[in-house]
Design an enzyme around this catalytic site. Structure first.
Site, mmCIF file in Angstrom:
data_model
loop_
_atom_site.group_PDB
_atom_site.id
_atom_site.type_symbol
_atom_site.label_atom_id
_atom_site.label_comp_id
_atom_site.label_asym_id
_atom_site.label_seq_id
_atom_site.Cartn_x
_atom_site.Cartn_y
_atom_site.Cartn_z
ATOM 1 N N LYS A 106 0.867 -1.195 0.000
ATOM 2 C CA LYS A 106 0.000 0.000 0.000
ATOM 3 C C LYS A 106 0.890 1.227 0.000
ATOM 4 O O LYS A 106 2.019 1.169 0.490
ATOM 5 C CB LYS A 106 -0.877 0.019 1.266
ATOM 6 N N ASP A 164 -6.981 4.356 -4.448
ATOM 7 C CA ASP A 164 -7.649 4.230 -3.138
ATOM 8 C C ASP A 164 -8.235 5.627 -2.895
ATOM 9 O O ASP A 164 -8.485 6.356 -3.867
ATOM 10 C CB ASP A 164 -6.645 3.800 -2.056
#
Ligand code: NDP
Ligand code: 2IT
Length: 448
Positions: free
Chosen positions: A129, A169
């Protein structure tokens, strides 16, 4: 929530000490380790070779300066992150978040969750991430582009279709992925389509990736409702957020015969008893990038509320799809008192541990994010497949694969929960099934 197994307590203590102050990361690791007691009781070999300690420690963490120039010529500095958490199953895979709240602990919680989520998809993707504390709100296209170019100027050396493949995201959608891909291509002089997913359809993106997370969450919840002979048909649904996940959750709920009566953004929520009008929501949020109050202003009968909580709106199904810890224990009690039947986490970790406990105790069907929102990353992996074979599938073909993957994830979580003596506990099922797949791969690869 089950008490932690004593053999895992030492592991957790070390994680909490080594990562002081990273509260979201602590929360995510605690929940997974609480689920693993039953696994190590059955198979103590998972405690060998510091396997669980290794899963909790990222393989690599990259933190860098991101300088950029705004439209007035002023220089700004943001912090960029990429946490390459686990590559036992494939290249690191996971989104980028641009939001002022981003810090290392948040990226680590998201990266840690991503490992197990990606394992649950059954596809060859590791977990990672990234993101930045950059705030895109109110920034011009030019500013967004210059920020993305600066961010990629540092990050590109750590990426590659076989190394690390970011996607979107919060705050990162199609526009940002385009600027990031353009800069990657320019710096490397390679048209390496598989290095980013969520790309536009004209330059290597996959059909149905935009819709995938929301659609996938609804497929998962529909199947979960089916275990109790329920469905979305005629259900009242509340979806928090009004970004990528929320919009396509609402779209699929409507297709399944349900009615979404409320959605939100960080300024408040709207209630629309006749059902959220999706074309208007997309116009306000995707095209014009306006606040949610604009929806109520343009829709007669809809009401904008900037106090209290969206979870005060009575519903049969709640789909929190904004951000972590947005649904508290108090909210859970309100939902339960209003007769909620199911909760599906479209966002990552949107329910606090207390809320999850209340739902479990009340017998509310509960789909955890790492299972329910896995459709986005699964379709990203399908985008990588299409890029690798220089192919492009139809929408229907891609959505069909997404639907199959989501049903399979549901069934894996349900059967794993049952196998480990906790039927209906999707949190336990998801954590264990995801863990076992990663752990088996790590074991096969030796101590690395
Ligand atoms: P978007 O940026 O498209 O939308 C985010 C939405 O959540 C916006 O409505 C935003 O409101 C709201 N929101 C964000 N932060 C806060 C906050 N602190 N308080 C209240 N509202 C907030 O992001 P996505 O829809 O892509 O992501 C939503 C969630 O889903 C995240 O948890 C993400 O990690 C998760 N997720 C996303 C996937 C994807 O494919 N995009 C895949 C799997 C999970 P505002 O505009 O006012 O900030
Ligand atoms: O949380 C997530 O799964 C995402 N933001 C999507 C990641 C991806 O690589 O598609």
């Amino acid at each position: 929530m089950s008490k932690i197994d004593e053999k895992l307590e030492a592991v957790l203590d070390q994680v909490l000490r080594r990562n002081a102050g990273e509260l979201e990361f602590h929360q995510a690791v605690t929940e997974v380790l609480e689920s693993l007691g039953r696994v190590v009781a059955k198979n103590p070999s998972y405690l060998e070779n510091a396997l669980i300690e290794r899963i909790c420690e990222p393989e690599r963490q990259i933190i860098f300066r991101v300088p950029w120039v705004d439209d007035k010529g002023q220089v700004h500095i943001n912090r960029g992150f990429r946490v390459q958490f686990n590559s036992a199953l494939g290249p690191y895979k996971g989104g980028l978040r641009f939001h002022p709240s981003v810090n290392l602990g948040i990226i680590k919680f998201l990266g840690f969750e991503q490992i197990f989520k990606n394992a649950l998809t059954g596809l060859p993707i590791g977990g990672g991430k990234g993101g930045s504390d950059f705030d895109p709100r109110g920034r011009s296209d030019g500013e967004i582009m210059r920020f993305c170019q600066s961010y990629m100027t540092e990050l590109h050396r750590h990426l590659g279709e076989y190394t690390d493949v970011p996607a979107g995201d919060i705050g990162v959608g199609g526009r940002e992925i385009g600027y990031l891909f353009g800069q990657y291509k320019r710096l490397t002089n390679r048209y390496e389509a598989g290095v980013l997913t969520g790309k536009g359809l004209v330059y290597g993106g996959s059909r149905a990736r935009t819709e995938a997370t929301g659609y996938g969450a609804v497929y998962f919840v529909e199947r979960m409702l089916g275990t109790k002979q329920f469905s979305f048909e005629d259900k009242r649904v509340v979806v928090s957020g009004s970004g990528n996940v929320a919009i396509y959750t609402a779209e699929k709920v409507r297709e399944f015969g349900g009615k979404v009566v409320a959605c939100s953004d960080s300024s408040g929520y709207v209630v629309d008893e006749s059902g959220i009008e999706l074309d208007l929501l997309k116009e306000v949020k995707e095209v014009r990038r306006e606040r949610i109050s604009e929806y109520a202003r343009r829709r007669s009968g809809a009401q904008f509320i900037d106090k209290g909580s969206i979870w005060d709106v009575p519903c049969d199904v709640a789909m929190p799809s904004a951000t972590q810890n947005e649904l508290t224990g108090r909210d859970a009690n309100t939902l339960i008192a209003n007769g909620v039947a199911a909760v599906g986490e479209g966002a990552n970790m949107p329910c606090t541990p207390e809320a999850v406990r209340f739902f479990r105790e009340a017998g509310v069907l509960f789909a955890p994010g790492k299972a329910a929102n896995a459709g986005g990353v699964a379709t990203s992996a399908l985008e990588m497949q299409q890029n690798a074979s220089r192919d492009s599938w139809t929408f229907d073909q891609t959505e069909q694969r997404l639907a199959d993957i989501m049903r399979r994830i549901h069934d894996t979580c349900a059967s794993t929960a049952e196998e480990y003596g906790a039927p209906g506990d999707y949190v336990l099922g998801a954590n264990i099934a995801g863990f076992v797949r990663v752990a088996e791969a790590m074991r096969a690869l030796g101590v690395i």
